[in-house]
Design a protein around this motif. Structure first.
Motif, PDB file in Angstrom:
ATOM      1  N   GLU A 531       0.683  -0.940  -0.098  1.00 42.15           N
ATOM      2  CA  GLU A 531       0.208   0.043  -0.011  1.00 42.15           C
ATOM      3  C   GLU A 531       0.733   1.223  -0.010  1.00 42.15           C
ATOM      4  OE1 GLU A 531      -2.985   0.210   2.864  1.00 42.15           O
ATOM      5  OE2 GLU A 531      -3.938  -1.847   2.199  1.00 42.15           O
ATOM      6  N   SER A 532       0.725   2.356  -0.926  1.00 41.60           N
ATOM      7  CA  SER A 532       1.385   3.343  -1.257  1.00 41.60           C
ATOM      8  C   SER A 532       1.425   4.362  -0.107  1.00 41.60           C
ATOM      9  CB  SER A 532       1.054   3.791  -2.496  1.00 41.60           C
ATOM     10  OG  SER A 532       1.720   5.048  -2.516  1.00 41.60           O
ATOM     11  N   ASP A 533       2.535   4.843   0.371  1.00 44.15           N
ATOM     12  CA  ASP A 533       2.531   6.078   1.281  1.00 44.15           C
ATOM     13  C   ASP A 533       2.074   7.456   0.620  1.00 44.15           C
ATOM     14  OD1 ASP A 533       3.839   4.596   3.235  1.00 44.15           O
ATOM     15  OD2 ASP A 533       5.656   4.758   2.277  1.00 44.15           O
ATOM     16  N   GLY A 534       2.166   7.525  -0.748  1.00 46.61           N
ATOM     17  CA  GLY A 534       1.662   8.658  -1.455  1.00 46.61           C
ATOM     18  C   GLY A 534       2.025   8.740  -2.569  1.00 46.61           C
ATOM     19  N   SER A 535       1.499   9.622  -3.336  1.00 45.23           N
ATOM     20  CA  SER A 535       1.887   9.559  -4.815  1.00 45.23           C
ATOM     21  C   SER A 535       2.918  10.355  -4.985  1.00 45.23           C
ATOM     22  CB  SER A 535       0.532  10.214  -5.702  1.00 45.23           C
ATOM     23  OG  SER A 535       0.235  11.596  -5.151  1.00 45.23           O
ATOM     24  N   SER A 536       3.605  10.128  -6.252  1.00 41.15           N
ATOM     25  CA  SER A 536       4.957  10.633  -6.518  1.00 41.15           C
ATOM     26  C   SER A 536       4.719  11.774  -7.526  1.00 41.15           C
ATOM     27  CB  SER A 536       5.809   9.574  -7.454  1.00 41.15           C
ATOM     28  OG  SER A 536       5.232   8.994  -8.386  1.00 41.15           O
ATOM     29  N   THR A 537       3.653  11.971  -7.981  1.00 43.62           N
ATOM     30  CA  THR A 537       3.187  13.285  -8.720  1.00 43.62           C
ATOM     31  C   THR A 537       1.685  13.732  -8.161  1.00 43.62           C
ATOM     32  OG1 THR A 537       2.252  12.017 -10.506  1.00 43.62           O
ATOM     33  CG2 THR A 537       4.624  12.713 -10.815  1.00 43.62           C
ATOM     34  N   LEU A 538       1.122  14.681  -8.398  1.00 39.74           N
ATOM     35  CA  LEU A 538       0.028  15.532  -8.110  1.00 39.74           C
ATOM     36  C   LEU A 538      -1.090  14.552  -8.850  1.00 39.74           C
ATOM     37  CD1 LEU A 538      -1.825  17.206  -6.413  1.00 39.74           C
ATOM     38  CD2 LEU A 538      -1.613  18.995  -8.093  1.00 39.74           C
ATOM     39  N   ILE A 539      -1.962  13.965  -8.248  1.00 46.02           N
ATOM     40  CA  ILE A 539      -2.935  13.214  -8.972  1.00 46.02           C
ATOM     41  C   ILE A 539      -4.366  13.985  -8.590  1.00 46.02           C
ATOM     42  CG2 ILE A 539      -4.365  11.079  -9.182  1.00 46.02           C
ATOM     43  CD1 ILE A 539      -1.859   9.633  -8.347  1.00 46.02           C
ATOM     44  N   PRO A 540      -5.056  14.554  -9.846  1.00 46.78           N
ATOM     45  CA  PRO A 540      -6.301  15.436  -9.583  1.00 46.78           C
ATOM     46  C   PRO A 540      -7.413  14.456  -8.919  1.00 46.78           C
ATOM     47  CG  PRO A 540      -5.419  15.657 -11.753  1.00 46.78           C
ATOM     48  CD  PRO A 540      -4.663  14.423 -11.400  1.00 46.78           C
ATOM     49  N   THR A 541      -8.079  15.006  -8.097  1.00 45.31           N
ATOM     50  CA  THR A 541      -9.393  14.772  -7.659  1.00 45.31           C
ATOM     51  C   THR A 541     -10.252  13.652  -8.865  1.00 45.31           C
ATOM     52  OG1 THR A 541      -9.295  16.285  -5.904  1.00 45.31           O
ATOM     53  CG2 THR A 541     -11.220  14.851  -6.225  1.00 45.31           C
ATOM     54  N   PRO A 543     -11.284   9.535 -10.127  1.00 45.76           N
ATOM     55  CA  PRO A 543     -11.056   7.850  -9.586  1.00 45.76           C
ATOM     56  C   PRO A 543      -9.998   7.433  -8.915  1.00 45.76           C
ATOM     57  CG  PRO A 543     -12.091   8.256 -11.769  1.00 45.76           C
ATOM     58  CD  PRO A 543     -11.759   9.697 -11.509  1.00 45.76           C
ATOM     59  N   ASP A 544      -8.990   8.029  -9.416  1.00 45.51           N
ATOM     60  CA  ASP A 544      -7.746   7.615  -8.944  1.00 45.51           C
ATOM     61  C   ASP A 544      -7.220   8.454  -7.787  1.00 45.51           C
ATOM     62  OD1 ASP A 544      -7.221   5.830 -10.883  1.00 45.51           O
ATOM     63  OD2 ASP A 544      -6.183   7.383 -12.094  1.00 45.51           O
ATOM     64  N   ASN A 545      -8.020   9.170  -7.302  1.00 44.79           N
ATOM     65  CA  ASN A 545      -7.877  10.217  -5.984  1.00 44.79           C
ATOM     66  C   ASN A 545      -9.262  10.630  -5.429  1.00 44.79           C
ATOM     67  OD1 ASN A 545      -6.686  11.576  -3.768  1.00 44.79           O
ATOM     68  ND2 ASN A 545      -5.749  13.157  -5.082  1.00 44.79           N
ATOM     69  N   PRO A 546      -9.978   9.697  -5.008  1.00 43.85           N
ATOM     70  CA  PRO A 546     -11.474  10.155  -4.569  1.00 43.85           C
ATOM     71  C   PRO A 546     -11.535  11.146  -3.565  1.00 43.85           C
ATOM     72  CG  PRO A 546     -11.054   7.766  -3.902  1.00 43.85           C
ATOM     73  CD  PRO A 546      -9.880   8.305  -4.810  1.00 43.85           C
ATOM     74  N   ALA A 547     -10.524  11.030  -2.638  1.00 40.22           N
ATOM     75  CA  ALA A 547     -10.272  11.920  -1.209  1.00 40.22           C
ATOM     76  C   ALA A 547      -9.687  13.238  -1.520  1.00 40.22           C
ATOM     77  CB  ALA A 547      -9.713  11.204  -0.279  1.00 40.22           C
ATOM     78  N   GLY A 548      -9.193  13.364  -2.852  1.00 39.65           N
ATOM     79  CA  GLY A 548      -8.332  14.653  -3.091  1.00 39.65           C
ATOM     80  C   GLY A 548      -7.109  14.888  -2.343  1.00 39.65           C
ATOM     81  N   LYS A 549      -6.402  13.862  -2.133  1.00 40.65           N
ATOM     82  CA  LYS A 549      -5.113  13.853  -1.403  1.00 40.65           C
ATOM     83  C   LYS A 549      -3.935  14.602  -2.021  1.00 40.65           C
ATOM     84  CE  LYS A 549      -6.118   9.431   0.863  1.00 40.65           C
ATOM     85  NZ  LYS A 549      -5.466   8.206   1.147  1.00 40.65           N
ATOM     86  N   GLY A 550      -3.191  15.596  -1.456  1.00 40.56           N
ATOM     87  CA  GLY A 550      -2.155  16.158  -2.044  1.00 40.56           C
ATOM     88  C   GLY A 550      -1.016  15.609  -2.187  1.00 40.56           C
ATOM     89  N   LEU A 551      -0.038  16.405  -2.965  1.00 39.59           N
ATOM     90  CA  LEU A 551       1.443  15.777  -3.266  1.00 39.59           C
ATOM     91  C   LEU A 551       2.197  16.293  -2.132  1.00 39.59           C
ATOM     92  CD1 LEU A 551       3.632  14.683  -5.015  1.00 39.59           C
ATOM     93  CD2 LEU A 551       3.578  16.777  -6.237  1.00 39.59           C
ATOM     94  N   ASP A 552       2.801  15.373  -1.478  1.00 43.00           N
ATOM     95  CA  ASP A 552       3.922  15.721  -0.638  1.00 43.00           C
ATOM     96  C   ASP A 552       5.245  15.526  -1.180  1.00 43.00           C
ATOM     97  OD1 ASP A 552       6.024  15.150   1.696  1.00 43.00           O
ATOM     98  OD2 ASP A 552       4.293  15.540   2.698  1.00 43.00           O
ATOM     99  N   GLY A 553       6.205  16.424  -1.124  1.00 41.52           N
ATOM    100  CA  GLY A 553       7.298  16.463  -1.910  1.00 41.52           C
ATOM    101  C   GLY A 553       8.371  15.255  -1.440  1.00 41.52           C
TER     102      GLY A 553
END
Length: 598
Positions: A531-541, A543-553
């Motif tokens: 299970e991922s810790d976070g996306s490597s690039t910003l993924i828009p809100t 189907p692939d980001n239903p919760a609208g999670k942000g990008l952490d550097g």
């Protein structure tokens, strides 16, 4: 999740492994007659083991009936020294001077032929803790010979490919509803079928798909898993599946504080900094109500309480490099402390089968003198606000969803290179600890000093800290340069100990196991591997980001760092999905670099 550093009651059996003394007594002529009943044919064995620490000890006694069935028993023996026992489990203990008598409990008085029961107690002593050598059961002496097996003192015993989760055959286990000292001992751990199916679908994944992992309750929707929420199984659904598996222990991560993860962007929560009311009534109250259902009384429910929260207030709410305004806000409004105290109160009151373990970060976060004692004090102050105070806390967990090596065999805190301590190296950076096991054991002592019960136990998340594969050092470096020696010798292959997101080169760690080392309740996989810790690039809100999670550097492999990781490269894997989503490439890496190897 933030994983950074900043700055340079009840009594527990089977925990303290050092300085153990053991004696086994087998009496071919010992009667196991029921008290006040006709004599049964003789035949039994009694094994006594005492694990000592400082001026205390834990005694464990196995009784096996090899004669006719009995319906009650009383064990008696004498100490040679000044040992004093109390707080027995599996029986009622009375002691007069040196003489000890233990009468069976209601649930284990009847022993069929070949059946066993385990009893025990804690005690104090001074001088030498000599084991008793003569026992009677129901007044009949055990006159057989004695043996003195050598106890194991290894901090990291060999681990089976499958979790050590089953009671010893033939032993009598406590009845449902008993609040155990270490809930992991003798339990069958729940395997999350949702995660297991994903793991088994990967090449080679079936080798670990039977391992138990934590279930993350990271939003209000995770409790009921409504259609379209992205959750497959509700809290009740997981508990029902645990019953169907015959599991007696299930692990849940309580993770939805207001203003959650104030020093990270990949896992900020749904509740705003001031929404403490919603946290209580819409999140904690429903969880506690479900866990209190008598239907689940046979399951030891372990709650991992709010990772990353209180440690963030210690290290990231001030004015030093890496501090954030969000963390300063949460320190000022007190809602982390208020929320955790409320969670401890409600979850503890949900039933005697509930166990609370508070997050205690990891050695690369709190191992410095400037963080170590203040963190323990802040955690203790929070627990004391709960209804029931520190008694609502069964223990703590370190390294949750992190990568810190369990053991560093070649870089110990007392290692010197050319006369210089490894503490002065760039990697160690004057930390007091170099690995997670020594940190967990040391922080446990600090927590007791801060006011927690002396019987608390620690968990270590070993899901991704194995660091095996070809890059794993097999011997200490021969270099006389301090930094070269440390970098070539350390098991943890991260660029910096503050790196936490989808780390390149990581591997599965020690498999889940109960009571593996002194002070440690279990090694456990709270973060489900893959299970991922976070996306490597910003993924828009969407189907692939239903919760609208942000990008952490820190999840971007091109990121050059910040004050919390020494302005180092992030070390993150590319092409990662949002936090919690399945990351196939990471899972395959973890399999390939597993240590112990699969």
């Amino acid at each position: 999740m933030n994983r950074f550093k900043l700055g340079a009651g009840r009594l527990r059996p089977q925990r303290f492994l050092a300085a153990a003394a053991a004696v086994a007594v087998v009496g071919a002529g010992m009667s196991l007659a029921s008290i006040g009943a006709a004599a049964a044919a003789p035949g039994c064995s009694v094994a006594y083991t005492a694990n000592s620490w400082n001026t205390g000890f834990t005694a464990s006694i196995d009784i096996k009936n090899s004669g006719d069935p009995i319906t009650s028993w009383a064990l008696e023996f004498d100490y040679a020294g000044n040992q004093a026992g109390s707080g027995a489990w599996g029986g009622t203990l009375t002691q007069t001077g040196k003489h000890v008598k233990i009468v069976n409990a209601a649930y284990n008085g009847s022993l069929a032929t070949g059946a066993s029961t385990n009893i025990g107690f804690n005690g104090t002593y001074s001088g030498t803790n000599t084991a008793p050598t003569a026992f009677t059961l129901n007044g009949v002496a055990c006159n057989g010979g004695t043996t003195n097996p050598t106890p194991s003192t290894s901090a990291t015993p060999p681990v089976s490919p499958t979790p050590d989760t089953s009671p010893t055959p033939g032993t009598t286990t406590p009845p449902p509803g008993t609040h155990l000292d270490n809930p992991y001992v003798g339990a069958k751990w729940y395997v999350n079928a949702d995660w297991s199916a994903k793991a088994a679908a990967e090449p080679g994944g079936s080798a670990i798909s039977n391992q138990p992992t934590g279930v993350w309750l990271d939003s209000i929707a995770s409790i009921t898993a409504p259609a379209g929420s992205g959750y497959t199984t509700s809290l009740r659904g997981h508990l029902d599946k645990a019953l169907a598996q015959g599991a007696t222990l299930a692990q849940f991560v309580i993770y939805d504080l207001p203003g959650r993860d104030c020093a990270a962007l990949a896992s900020n929560g749904e509740l705003g900094p001031t929404e403490i009311g919603r946290y209580k009534t819409e999140y904690i109250d429903p969880i506690a109500a479900i866990q209190a259902d008598p239907k689940y009384a046979s399951i030891r429910i372990v709650n991992i309480v709010e990772i990353d929260s209180l440690p963030n207030l210690v290290t990231n709410a001030g004015s030093a490099a890496g501090a954030t305004e969000a963390c300063r806000t949460m320190l000022a409004n007190g809602n982390y402390s208020t929320g955790i105290a409320y969670a401890l109160s409600k979850l503890h009151a949900a039933g005697t089968n509930n166990y609370n373990y508070i997050d205690a970060a990891h050695h690369g976060w709190l191992g410095w003198d400037s963080n170590f004692a203040p963190a323990a004090t802040m955690i203790a102050d929070t627990a004391k606000k709960a209804t029931g105070g520190v008694n609502t806390v069964d223990g703590f967990i370190t390294n949750t969803a992190n990568y810190s090596a369990l053991n560093e065999p070649f870089v110990k805190i007392n290692t010197t290179v050319n006369g210089t301590s490894v503490r002065g190296s760039k990697w160690v950076d004057w930390n007091q600890y170099t690995d997670e096991l020594t940190f967990a054991q040391g922080f446990r002592n600090q927590l007791v000093s801060a006011g927690f019960n002396a019987n608390i136990g620690m968990l270590i998340d070993t899901s991704r800290n194995g660091w095996g594969g070809s890059a794993r050092p097999t011997a200490a470096s021969t270099s006389t340069d301090l930094n070269t020696y440390v970098d070539a010798s350390r098991i943890d292959r991260r660029i910096h100990a503050g790196n936490w997101c989808n780390q390149a080169g990581a591997g599965l760690g020690e498999r889940p196991k109960a009571a593996p080392a002194s002070g440690i309740d279990a090694y456990t996989w709270i973060k489900p591997p893959g299970e991922s810790d976070g996306s490597s690039t910003l993924i828009p809100t969407g189907p692939d980001n239903p919760a609208g999670k942000g990008l952490d550097g820190m999840c971007d492999p091109t990121y050059t760092g910040n004050g919390r990781n020494g302005n180092s490269m992030s070390g993150a894997l590319p092409n990662a999905p949002v936090s919690g989503a399945w990351f196939s490439a990471q899972f395959r890496q973890l399999l390939a670099n597993a240590y112990p190897a699969l």
